[in-house]
Design a protein around this motif. Sequence first.
Motif, PDB file in Angstrom:
ATOM      1  N   LYS A  11       0.830  -1.207   0.000  1.00 12.20           N
ATOM      2  CA  LYS A  11       0.000   0.000   0.000  1.00 12.20           C
ATOM      3  C   LYS A  11       0.862   1.254   0.000  1.00 12.20           C
ATOM      4  O   LYS A  11       0.566   2.225  -0.689  1.00 12.20           O
ATOM      5  CB  LYS A  11      -0.907   0.030   1.231  1.00 12.20           C
ATOM      6  CG  LYS A  11      -2.082  -0.890   1.165  1.00 12.20           C
ATOM      7  CD  LYS A  11      -2.893  -0.740   2.440  1.00 12.20           C
ATOM      8  CE  LYS A  11      -3.889  -1.845   2.593  1.00 12.20           C
ATOM      9  NZ  LYS A  11      -4.578  -1.778   3.901  1.00 12.20           N
ATOM     10  N   ALA A  12       1.924   1.228   0.786  1.00 16.63           N
ATOM     11  CA  ALA A  12       2.792   2.396   0.889  1.00 16.63           C
ATOM     12  C   ALA A  12       3.512   2.674  -0.424  1.00 16.63           C
ATOM     13  O   ALA A  12       3.787   3.826  -0.749  1.00 16.63           O
ATOM     14  CB  ALA A  12       3.806   2.187   2.006  1.00 16.63           C
ATOM     15  N   LYS A  27       9.958   8.726  -0.784  1.00 18.83           N
ATOM     16  CA  LYS A  27       9.092   9.852  -1.129  1.00 18.83           C
ATOM     17  C   LYS A  27       7.684   9.386  -1.471  1.00 18.83           C
ATOM     18  O   LYS A  27       6.696   9.985  -1.040  1.00 18.83           O
ATOM     19  CB  LYS A  27       9.683  10.637  -2.299  1.00 18.83           C
ATOM     20  CG  LYS A  27      10.882  11.470  -1.920  1.00 18.83           C
ATOM     21  CD  LYS A  27      11.443  12.199  -3.121  1.00 18.83           C
ATOM     22  CE  LYS A  27      12.697  12.968  -2.754  1.00 18.83           C
ATOM     23  NZ  LYS A  27      13.314  13.605  -3.926  1.00 18.83           N
ATOM     24  N   VAL A  28       7.579   8.307  -2.235  1.00 20.44           N
ATOM     25  CA  VAL A  28       6.260   7.775  -2.590  1.00 20.44           C
ATOM     26  C   VAL A  28       5.535   7.272  -1.343  1.00 20.44           C
ATOM     27  O   VAL A  28       4.342   7.500  -1.168  1.00 20.44           O
ATOM     28  CB  VAL A  28       6.386   6.657  -3.647  1.00 20.44           C
ATOM     29  CG1 VAL A  28       5.077   5.919  -3.839  1.00 20.44           C
ATOM     30  CG2 VAL A  28       6.871   7.232  -4.961  1.00 20.44           C
ATOM     31  N   ASN A  32       1.981   8.558   0.197  1.00 23.20           N
ATOM     32  CA  ASN A  32       0.870   7.631   0.450  1.00 23.20           C
ATOM     33  C   ASN A  32       0.534   7.528   1.933  1.00 23.20           C
ATOM     34  O   ASN A  32      -0.231   6.651   2.325  1.00 23.20           O
ATOM     35  CB  ASN A  32       1.206   6.239  -0.104  1.00 23.20           C
ATOM     36  CG  ASN A  32       1.190   6.225  -1.609  1.00 23.20           C
ATOM     37  OD1 ASN A  32       0.558   7.049  -2.246  1.00 23.20           O
ATOM     38  ND2 ASN A  32       1.902   5.282  -2.196  1.00 23.20           N
ATOM     39  N   HIS A  33       1.093   8.407   2.755  1.00 22.84           N
ATOM     40  CA  HIS A  33       0.830   8.470   4.202  1.00 22.84           C
ATOM     41  C   HIS A  33       1.173   7.163   4.914  1.00 22.84           C
ATOM     42  O   HIS A  33       0.409   6.672   5.743  1.00 22.84           O
ATOM     43  CB  HIS A  33      -0.632   8.857   4.475  1.00 22.84           C
ATOM     44  CG  HIS A  33      -1.044  10.113   3.784  1.00 22.84           C
ATOM     45  ND1 HIS A  33      -0.564  11.338   4.163  1.00 22.84           N
ATOM     46  CD2 HIS A  33      -1.856  10.336   2.711  1.00 22.84           C
ATOM     47  CE1 HIS A  33      -1.079  12.268   3.372  1.00 22.84           C
ATOM     48  NE2 HIS A  33      -1.863  11.687   2.473  1.00 22.84           N
ATOM     49  N   ALA A  34       2.347   6.629   4.583  1.00 23.94           N
ATOM     50  CA  ALA A  34       2.808   5.400   5.235  1.00 23.94           C
ATOM     51  C   ALA A  34       3.284   5.724   6.648  1.00 23.94           C
ATOM     52  O   ALA A  34       3.619   6.863   6.971  1.00 23.94           O
ATOM     53  CB  ALA A  34       3.944   4.781   4.431  1.00 23.94           C
ATOM     54  N   SER A  35       3.333   4.705   7.492  1.00 19.60           N
ATOM     55  CA  SER A  35       3.794   4.890   8.865  1.00 19.60           C
ATOM     56  C   SER A  35       5.289   5.216   8.893  1.00 19.60           C
ATOM     57  O   SER A  35       6.025   4.955   7.942  1.00 19.60           O
ATOM     58  CB  SER A  35       3.523   3.632   9.686  1.00 19.60           C
ATOM     59  OG  SER A  35       4.350   2.584   9.235  1.00 19.60           O
ATOM     60  N   LYS A  36       5.713   5.775  10.002  1.00 22.39           N
ATOM     61  CA  LYS A  36       7.127   6.146  10.150  1.00 22.39           C
ATOM     62  C   LYS A  36       8.025   4.912  10.118  1.00 22.39           C
ATOM     63  O   LYS A  36       9.140   4.957   9.610  1.00 22.39           O
ATOM     64  CB  LYS A  36       7.323   6.900  11.463  1.00 22.39           C
ATOM     65  CG  LYS A  36       8.752   7.337  11.696  1.00 22.39           C
ATOM     66  CD  LYS A  36       8.832   8.498  12.631  1.00 22.39           C
ATOM     67  CE  LYS A  36      10.240   8.901  12.993  1.00 22.39           C
ATOM     68  NZ  LYS A  36      11.161   8.987  11.910  1.00 22.39           N
ATOM     69  N   GLU A  37       7.535   3.804  10.633  1.00 24.30           N
ATOM     70  CA  GLU A  37       8.321   2.572  10.631  1.00 24.30           C
ATOM     71  C   GLU A  37       8.643   2.124   9.205  1.00 24.30           C
ATOM     72  O   GLU A  37       9.769   1.712   8.905  1.00 24.30           O
ATOM     73  CB  GLU A  37       7.566   1.472  11.375  1.00 24.30           C
ATOM     74  CG  GLU A  37       8.371   0.221  11.591  1.00 24.30           C
ATOM     75  CD  GLU A  37       7.610  -0.817  12.397  1.00 24.30           C
ATOM     76  OE1 GLU A  37       8.220  -1.871  12.647  1.00 24.30           O
ATOM     77  OE2 GLU A  37       6.456  -0.584  12.761  1.00 24.30           O
TER      78      GLU A  37
END
Length: 92
Positions: A11-12, A27-28, A32-37
């Motif tokens: 998803k990220a 950057k992508v 895509n609002h991925a988690s910091k982890e």
Amino acid sequence: MAGITPPDLQKALSGVEYPADSEQLRKVAENNHASKEITDRISHLGKKEFQNPAEVSKAVFTRPRPRRATCWKRRRRRGRRRTWRRGNRRAR
């Protein structure tokens, strides 16, 4: 968070054009609002260029193998212990 799962990573990284390096992937993932982890793991992959999503998954989810001791004294001691466990005692 329990950890990163392969669907979370997919998803990220949706919308990535391959080949891509780790900076482009990060950057992508941020877009895509991925988690910091996830973004941290991607940024620690190095400057390698990835050809497809399978290479990214392999790099993210495999742990590097620990290096074995190359010191000849350690190898010698390790061998000595093995022979002692078998019951073959050596004179020191």
